[in-house]
Enzyme design. Structure first.
Site, mmCIF file in Angstrom:
data_model
loop_
_atom_site.group_PDB
_atom_site.id
_atom_site.type_symbol
_atom_site.label_atom_id
_atom_site.label_comp_id
_atom_site.label_asym_id
_atom_site.label_seq_id
_atom_site.Cartn_x
_atom_site.Cartn_y
_atom_site.Cartn_z
ATOM 1 N N CYS A 192 0.903 -1.187 0.037
ATOM 2 C CA CYS A 192 -0.053 -0.088 0.322
ATOM 3 C C CYS A 192 0.927 0.956 0.151
ATOM 4 O O CYS A 192 0.433 2.364 -0.178
ATOM 5 C CB CYS A 192 -0.992 -0.115 1.215
ATOM 6 S SG CYS A 192 0.024 0.122 2.660
ATOM 7 N N CYS B 92 -2.591 -2.804 8.696
ATOM 8 C CA CYS B 92 -2.300 -1.531 9.235
ATOM 9 C C CYS B 92 -1.977 -1.581 10.558
ATOM 10 O O CYS B 92 -1.026 -0.816 10.879
ATOM 11 C CB CYS B 92 -3.585 -0.486 9.066
ATOM 12 S SG CYS B 92 -4.459 -0.566 7.503
#
Ligand code: FES
Length: 127
Positions: A35, A104
């Protein structure tokens, strides 16, 4: 059901402990190649206790919320506890993250462990 818990939204909108510690004695920076998000953690450790912690995160809302929550979880804690911090604990403290956003919280765990390693390295080399 809302995609994100209220806690995630709160920590995303009002992240705690954002910034830089100029005299940090442990700094860790990690990124996720997929990402492209980057997280940097600054630790100020004294007497084996995290006296202060700050972060800079260039990333998605979940990454910001995870870093914010992670700093809250380790502030004032002994290193023995900080070493045990997992991304699961961070996600749980946020009342959960969507499965595809769990990575995350992994960034937060990795950034803190990397800052701890930096601290140990500096200590050993007598910096
Ligand atoms: Fe990669 Fe959140 S999407 S850290």
């Amino acid at each position: 059901m809302a995609l994100y818990s209220e806690k995630v939204m709160d920590h995303f909108r009002n992240p705690r402990n954002v910034g830089v510690i100029e005299d940090a004695n442990g700094i860790g920076e990690v990124g996720n190649a997929k990402c492209g998000d980057i997280m940097k953690m600054y630790l100020k450790i004294e007497n084996d206790i995290v006296q202060d912690v700050k972060f800079e995160t260039f990333g998605c809302g979940s990454a910001i919320a995870s870093s914010s929550m992670a700093t809250e979880l380790i502030k004032g804690q002994p290193l023995s506890e900080v070493r045990k911090l997992t991304n699961k604990a961070v996600a749980e403290a946020l009342d959960g993250l969507p499965a595809y956003k769990m990575h995350c919280s992994v960034l937060a765990e990795e950034a803190i462990q990397s800052a701890l390693e930096d601290y140990e390295r500096r200590k050993q080399s007598g910096e």
